[in-house]
Motif scaffolding. Sequence first.
Motif, PDB file in Angstrom:
ATOM      1  N   LEU A   9       7.384  -6.743 -47.543  1.00 38.61           N
ATOM      2  CA  LEU A   9       7.091  -8.197 -47.123  1.00 38.61           C
ATOM      3  C   LEU A   9       5.845  -8.597 -47.032  1.00 38.61           C
ATOM      4  CD1 LEU A   9       9.645  -8.208 -43.785  1.00 38.61           C
ATOM      5  CD2 LEU A   9      10.194  -8.802 -46.397  1.00 38.61           C
ATOM      6  N   ASN A  10       5.618  -9.878 -47.687  1.00 43.42           N
ATOM      7  CA  ASN A  10       4.182 -10.335 -47.590  1.00 43.42           C
ATOM      8  C   ASN A  10       3.774 -10.612 -46.372  1.00 43.42           C
ATOM      9  OD1 ASN A  10       1.654 -11.726 -48.377  1.00 43.42           O
ATOM     10  ND2 ASN A  10       2.540 -12.788 -49.950  1.00 43.42           N
ATOM     11  N   PRO A  11       2.537  -9.892 -45.993  1.00 40.09           N
ATOM     12  CA  PRO A  11       2.058 -10.067 -44.490  1.00 40.09           C
ATOM     13  C   PRO A  11       1.315 -11.307 -44.396  1.00 40.09           C
ATOM     14  CG  PRO A  11       0.570  -8.556 -45.830  1.00 40.09           C
ATOM     15  CD  PRO A  11       1.730  -8.992 -46.972  1.00 40.09           C
ATOM     16  N   ARG A  12       1.032 -12.047 -45.283  1.00 36.89           N
ATOM     17  CA  ARG A  12       0.416 -13.253 -45.187  1.00 36.89           C
ATOM     18  C   ARG A  12       1.159 -14.521 -45.091  1.00 36.89           C
ATOM     19  NH1 ARG A  12      -5.060 -12.952 -46.174  1.00 36.89           N
ATOM     20  NH2 ARG A  12      -5.687 -10.874 -46.994  1.00 36.89           N
ATOM     21  N   TRP A  13       2.545 -14.268 -45.269  1.00 37.06           N
ATOM     22  CA  TRP A  13       3.608 -15.222 -45.494  1.00 37.06           C
ATOM     23  C   TRP A  13       4.515 -15.480 -44.182  1.00 37.06           C
ATOM     24  CZ3 TRP A  13       6.468 -15.891 -50.755  1.00 37.06           C
ATOM     25  CH2 TRP A  13       5.549 -16.184 -51.873  1.00 37.06           C
ATOM     26  N   GLN A  14       4.927 -16.611 -43.473  1.00 34.77           N
ATOM     27  CA  GLN A  14       5.916 -16.770 -42.395  1.00 34.77           C
ATOM     28  C   GLN A  14       7.362 -16.428 -43.126  1.00 34.77           C
ATOM     29  OE1 GLN A  14       5.106 -20.901 -41.644  1.00 34.77           O
ATOM     30  NE2 GLN A  14       4.436 -20.350 -39.533  1.00 34.77           N
ATOM     31  N   ASP A  64      12.668 -17.575 -35.391  1.00 37.63           N
ATOM     32  CA  ASP A  64      11.917 -16.674 -36.121  1.00 37.63           C
ATOM     33  C   ASP A  64      11.186 -16.827 -37.421  1.00 37.63           C
ATOM     34  OD1 ASP A  64      12.371 -14.577 -34.089  1.00 37.63           O
ATOM     35  OD2 ASP A  64      14.360 -14.161 -35.103  1.00 37.63           O
ATOM     36  N   ARG A  65      11.703 -17.968 -38.214  1.00 38.20           N
ATOM     37  CA  ARG A  65      11.331 -18.274 -39.336  1.00 38.20           C
ATOM     38  C   ARG A  65       9.869 -18.735 -39.559  1.00 38.20           C
ATOM     39  NH1 ARG A  65      11.390 -24.059 -39.232  1.00 38.20           N
ATOM     40  NH2 ARG A  65      13.079 -24.878 -37.814  1.00 38.20           N
ATOM     41  N   LEU A  66       9.271 -18.925 -38.265  1.00 41.08           N
ATOM     42  CA  LEU A  66       7.693 -19.341 -38.164  1.00 41.08           C
ATOM     43  C   LEU A  66       7.075 -18.180 -37.732  1.00 41.08           C
ATOM     44  CD1 LEU A  66       8.250 -22.829 -35.938  1.00 41.08           C
ATOM     45  CD2 LEU A  66       7.906 -22.410 -38.543  1.00 41.08           C
ATOM     46  N   LYS A  67       7.557 -17.090 -37.687  1.00 41.76           N
ATOM     47  CA  LYS A  67       6.474 -15.780 -37.236  1.00 41.76           C
ATOM     48  C   LYS A  67       6.249 -15.144 -38.706  1.00 41.76           C
ATOM     49  CE  LYS A  67       9.082 -15.030 -33.081  1.00 41.76           C
ATOM     50  NZ  LYS A  67      10.244 -14.181 -32.166  1.00 41.76           N
TER      51      LYS A  67
END
Length: 331
Positions: free
Chosen positions: A112-117, A155-158
């Motif tokens: 998972l891309n750590p910079r993306w929500q 959770d989508r904003l995390k």
Amino acid sequence: MSQPLIEVQDLAKTFDVSPPWLNRVLERKPHQFVHAVDGLSFSIERGRTLALVGESGCGKSTVARLLVGLYGPSRGSVSFDGADLGKTLASSGAQALRRRMQMIFQDPYASLNPRWQVQQIVAEPLLEHGLLKRGQALQDRVDELLHTVGLSAADRLKFPHQFSGGQRQRISIARALATEPEFLVCDEPTSALDVSVQAQVLNIMKDLQRSRALTYLFISHNLAVVRHVSDQVGVMYLGRLVELADKAELFARPRHPYTRMLLDAIPDIGMSGRSRTPVQGEVPNPLNPPSGCSFHPRCPHANVRCQTERPQMLELKGVRVACHAVQEGRI
């Protein structure tokens, strides 16, 4: 019987692992090749799960990448719904095929891309394939996918670092389901998780398979997990299939000596008192595999024929097995 969704014929993948050209010239070394996958043939029927098991380095993950087109085969073919995978991916139908197959990777901390929500991660396949445009419909679809795997709309904003390993793998599953695929390749999706979390993720995957008629290739080295999720089990050793059978048959009556050793390595919680043969020795160097049957240096039933002649995969009483000792009735 209906046509299988996945058909693999004589699939092989060879990697050139030679040192750089100058090193080879100065040290007078030849090219070196690893036969990561060497002549696999199997099929997966719609709505069913084939599990591939074996020790680390036996080629399981390479098979996974071959089946979704991340690698091209050195030999053999993969057919998806009756069409050649390689030819379809090289044609105008590639994007449509990509929507029908997805992959869940082993490490939820790296995939998972750590910079993306989370909303960006799950929405990416929808945008990439042109299924939805940015807006309320896209947000609603992301919320629906998160709810499907047991997460909430909030959770989508995390960001990924705000979740546990099990929750991250749920996000990976939601992303894989975004294009409504028919075929999922699961490359050890629970190996990095705690046992209790493994059960939760596996139950989600089983429920999704029942509700969406999904077809799985499930790769694992954990036989307890395989017993829970699979319909058929293929045992791999050094790039080759040595046994392929229905789950119940394989666990009740394993034929190949390597399969027996893998099952004997499982702790006997019930203390049944049955005789057990722990796995002996180590996997040989894949750069220099043994002649004949590649398992013969570790096999208690090996003879001269095993050392010189490679066994062919033959069907015996509904089980496909590649072993001279089994075929000759010595075990």
